[in-house]
Design a protein around this motif. Structure first.
Motif, PDB file in Angstrom:
ATOM      1  N   ARG A  86       2.098   1.690  -3.498  1.00 60.02           N
ATOM      2  CA  ARG A  86       1.026   2.173  -4.375  1.00 60.02           C
ATOM      3  C   ARG A  86       0.803   3.664  -4.170  1.00 60.02           C
ATOM      4  NH1 ARG A  86      -3.884   3.789  -4.252  1.00 60.02           N
ATOM      5  NH2 ARG A  86      -4.097   3.429  -2.031  1.00 60.02           N
ATOM      6  N   MET A  87       0.766   4.087  -2.922  1.00 62.68           N
ATOM      7  CA  MET A  87       0.553   5.510  -2.637  1.00 62.68           C
ATOM      8  C   MET A  87       1.718   6.348  -3.165  1.00 62.68           C
ATOM      9  SD  MET A  87      -1.152   5.159   1.154  1.00 62.68           S
ATOM     10  CE  MET A  87      -0.805   6.833   1.592  1.00 62.68           C
ATOM     11  N   SER A  88       2.940   5.835  -3.026  1.00 68.44           N
ATOM     12  CA  SER A  88       4.117   6.528  -3.533  1.00 68.44           C
ATOM     13  C   SER A  88       4.048   6.653  -5.049  1.00 68.44           C
ATOM     14  CB  SER A  88       5.379   5.778  -3.122  1.00 68.44           C
ATOM     15  OG  SER A  88       6.512   6.320  -3.748  1.00 68.44           O
ATOM     16  N   GLY A  89       3.650   5.577  -5.718  1.00 65.37           N
ATOM     17  CA  GLY A  89       3.535   5.601  -7.174  1.00 65.37           C
ATOM     18  C   GLY A  89       2.500   6.612  -7.645  1.00 65.37           C
ATOM     19  N   GLU A  90       1.393   6.698  -6.925  1.00 64.47           N
ATOM     20  CA  GLU A  90       0.360   7.662  -7.308  1.00 64.47           C
ATOM     21  C   GLU A  90       0.802   9.099  -7.046  1.00 64.47           C
ATOM     22  OE1 GLU A  90      -3.234   6.451  -5.370  1.00 64.47           O
ATOM     23  OE2 GLU A  90      -3.499   4.745  -6.714  1.00 64.47           O
ATOM     24  N   ALA A  91       1.542   9.307  -5.964  1.00 66.96           N
ATOM     25  CA  ALA A  91       1.971  10.657  -5.606  1.00 66.96           C
ATOM     26  C   ALA A  91       3.172  11.130  -6.422  1.00 66.96           C
ATOM     27  CB  ALA A  91       2.311  10.721  -4.113  1.00 66.96           C
ATOM     28  N   GLU A  92       4.133  10.233  -6.649  1.00 69.45           N
ATOM     29  CA  GLU A  92       5.389  10.633  -7.282  1.00 69.45           C
ATOM     30  C   GLU A  92       5.542  10.132  -8.709  1.00 69.45           C
ATOM     31  OE1 GLU A  92       8.586   9.521  -4.669  1.00 69.45           O
ATOM     32  OE2 GLU A  92       7.416  10.103  -2.916  1.00 69.45           O
ATOM     33  N   GLY A  93       4.607   9.342  -9.168  1.00 73.68           N
ATOM     34  CA  GLY A  93       4.673   8.800 -10.519  1.00 73.68           C
ATOM     35  C   GLY A  93       5.235   7.389 -10.518  1.00 73.68           C
ATOM     36  N   TRP A  94       4.826   6.635 -11.511  1.00 77.22           N
ATOM     37  CA  TRP A  94       5.223   5.236 -11.620  1.00 77.22           C
ATOM     38  C   TRP A  94       6.463   5.103 -12.499  1.00 77.22           C
ATOM     39  CZ3 TRP A  94       2.670   1.986  -8.536  1.00 77.22           C
ATOM     40  CH2 TRP A  94       1.414   2.387  -8.079  1.00 77.22           C
ATOM     41  N   GLU A  96       0.837  -1.206   0.000  1.00 75.74           N
ATOM     42  CA  GLU A  96       0.000   0.000   0.000  1.00 75.74           C
ATOM     43  C   GLU A  96       0.868   1.251   0.000  1.00 75.74           C
ATOM     44  OE1 GLU A  96      -3.372   2.495   0.067  1.00 75.74           O
ATOM     45  OE2 GLU A  96      -2.992   0.466  -0.628  1.00 75.74           O
TER      46      GLU A  96
END
Length: 87
Positions: A61-69, A58
């Motif tokens: 996932r939150m990091s990817g949504e906030a900082e980009g994948w 989780e």
């Protein structure tokens, strides 16, 4: 089948603990409602490990949504450049 018994059976706790096995917890009721679960230590350790894994997933996932994948290409390039000892 799960072992379900009233909490009053803890007066003879050795009999209750004899029913606890990996994959087979004992559930205790109080006033007719589920209140406690007694788990084998291996089951408890597995639950803790699963919770840790899900928390980290989780967080990722939150990091990817906030900082980009990262793209698959970027991930492969990153790991291809690392040596056997992880540096």
């Amino acid at each position: 089948m799960p072992a379900i018994m009233p909490v009053s059976t803890l007066r003879s706790y050795t009999e209750v603990l004899d029913d606890v096995r990996p994959g087979s917890p004992v559930f205790l009721t109080k006033n007719g409602h589920g209140r406690y679960a007694i788990l084998d230590m291996a089951d408890y350790d597995r639950l803790v490990a699963e919770q840790t894994l899900f928390s980290e997933l989780e967080r990722g996932r939150m990091s990817g949504e906030a900082e980009g994948w990262l793209s698959t290409k970027d991930v492969r390039a990153y790991f291809a450049g690392r040596s056997e000892d992880g540096r």
